[in-house]
Enzyme design. Structure first.
Site, PDB file in Angstrom:
ATOM      1  N   LYS A 140       2.792   9.820   8.624  1.00  0.00           N
ATOM      2  CA  LYS A 140       2.173   9.267   9.840  1.00  0.00           C
ATOM      3  C   LYS A 140       2.815   9.757  11.146  1.00  0.00           C
ATOM      4  CE  LYS A 140      -0.179   5.227   7.953  1.00  0.00           C
ATOM      5  NZ  LYS A 140      -1.558   5.594   8.218  1.00  0.00           N
ATOM      6  N   PHE A 168       0.857  -1.189   0.000  1.00  0.00           N
ATOM      7  CA  PHE A 168       0.000   0.000   0.000  1.00  0.00           C
ATOM      8  C   PHE A 168       0.889   1.233   0.000  1.00  0.00           C
ATOM      9  CE2 PHE A 168      -2.526   3.411   1.884  1.00  0.00           C
ATOM     10  CZ  PHE A 168      -3.651   3.344   1.077  1.00  0.00           C
ATOM     11  N   ASP A 213       9.275   2.738   1.391  1.00  0.00           N
ATOM     12  CA  ASP A 213       8.097   3.449   1.891  1.00  0.00           C
ATOM     13  C   ASP A 213       7.999   3.144   3.375  1.00  0.00           C
ATOM     14  OD1 ASP A 213       5.613   4.195   2.793  1.00  0.00           O
ATOM     15  OD2 ASP A 213       4.552   3.606   0.964  1.00  0.00           O
TER      16      ASP A 213
END
Ligand SMILES: Cc1ncc(COP(=O)(O)O)c(C=O)c1O
Length: 388
Positions: free
Chosen positions: A247, A133, A218
């Site tokens: 995040k 993702f 990532d």
């Protein structure tokens, strides 16, 4: 109409209607609009790294918003320089930073940076992992290996070839001299907190080195202490060519970063990329507070306690525990994660039904040993309730 009904009427249906309306928080505890208290073991999807209403975050953000909240990229400001320098000091080797507002935007920057390299070298396609993702904008979505959320929005501007995550041989086969870059999560987050087999990231580094493809890590979910290290790739002893963050970096304030190592960090020329809000002073002040407050020793010790505690739970529904640091999945023997989430919620705990058979457990990085113990003690009864 109550708040849930009003949400259902006012918003696009892409999130459905969430099950709890949160009103406030303090540390690992949050309260809903009816005053019910929960221990937050999901932290806004591994984002509220300092928990809720942390004094350092309040002080930094309040001070900054009262000083100057926005400059745009027409003018620089000290918090962004301090933050870039701080991040670079935690990383290996020379690198350059670009600040965005979110994870998907950090990956979008990485995509463009890699594309710039690919066009220069005459390379034509990306490689990414099945079930990976990387975000929801078109570039990031094109790299996302989940058919259900990807395929209906294609075709995409550049070909992406998908390989099974964790299979170094498949990766080797897919990455040729025409490959621009390989996008990988050091542990797949949304796929179910799935770490790769030992040595996979080192193998990816070697494959990229031998073909000239860029390695993009990532770390939007895995970085900033979540895995017990500042960056998960550091545990693998591998330096990527591009690193993306978001995040936990802002502790709840929106900020993302794309970091290019060596020459890759100097590929963008003036005018190639930008963002009005990216790296705004308030988010940078928040991120500086996060980086200045987090204690990796504490993260490692409570993470060990949480893992050991969950692993000692003997329950027919619990098949195992996987993940790294304060970033775990309770793996179920049956697809009952929604029931576990609900039973946890009823018992006063927030967790996340990540996959039908995987419950994500990712508390704030300031969670106390006592809070870990409270959760671990309650977990068997939660599982029993969910199994009914
Ligand atoms: C690994 C990874 N990359 C990218 C993203 C997208 O980040 P954002 O939701 O901030 O756009 C996420 C979000 O869950 C993620 O886990």
């Amino acid at each position: 109409m109550n708040l849930f009904e009003r949400f259902g009427q006012a918003f696009m249906p892409n999130y459905g209607v969430p099950p709890v309306a949160l009103a406030r928080g303090e540390g690992t505890r949050v309260w809903d609009v009816d005053g019910k208290e929960y221990l937050d073991f999901i932290a806004g999807i591994a984002t509220s790294s300092l928990g809720h209403a942390h004094p350092a975050l309040i002080e930094a953000v309040s001070r900054q918003v009262a000083t100057i909240a926005h400059t745009s990229n027409l003018f620089l400001h000290e918090p962004e320089v301090l933050l870039a320098e701080k991040l670079l000091s935690l990383l290996d080797g020379p690198a350059r930073v670009f600040f965005a507002n979110s994870g998907t935007e950090a990956n979008e920057a990485a995509y463009k940076l890699a594309l710039k390299y690919g066009r220069r070298e005459g390379r034509t396609y990306f490689v990414a992992a099945e079930n990976g993702f990387h975000g929801r904008t078109i570039g990031a979505l094109s790299l996302t290996g989940k058919k259900a959320i990807r395929d209906q929005f294609g075709p995409f501007p550049v070909e992406v070839r998908f390989v099974p995550y964790g299979d170094a041989d498949a990766l080797k086969e897919a990455v040729t001299g025409d490959c621009i870059a390989v996008f990988l999560e050091p542990t797949q987050g949304e796929a179910g907190v799935v770490p790769p087999p030992e040595g996979y990231f080192e193998a990816a580094r070697e494959i990229c080195d031998s073909t000239g493809a860029l390695l993009v890590a990532d770390e939007i979910q895995s970085a900033i202490g979540r895995s017990g290290h500042w960056f998960a790739h550091q545990a693998d002893g591998v330096t990527p060519d591009i690193l993306t963050l978001a995040k936990g970096l802002g502790g709840g304030l929106p900020i993302g970063a794309c970091i290019g190592f060596g020459d890759v960090g100097r590929l963008f020329e003036k005018g190639d990329h930008g963002s009005t809000f990216g790296g705004n002073p308030v988010s940078c002040a928040a991120a500086l507070a996060v980086l200045g407050t987090l204690d990796l020793g504490h993260v490692t010790s409570v993470a060990d306690r949480l893992r050991t505690g969950l692993e000692s739970v003997d329950h027919p529904l619990l098949k195992g525990v996987r993940g790294r640091g304060l970033w775990l999945a309770a793996v179920l023997g049956e697809p009952r994660s929604a029931q576990v989430q609900q039973a946890a919620q009823d018992a006063g705990f927030l967790v996340n039904a990540l996959q039908p058979d995987a419950v994500r457990i990712a508390p704030p990085l300031v969670v106390t040993a006592g809070e870990v113990d409270t959760f671990v003690s309650a977990f068997p009864a939660i599982l029993t309730e969910a199994a009914k």
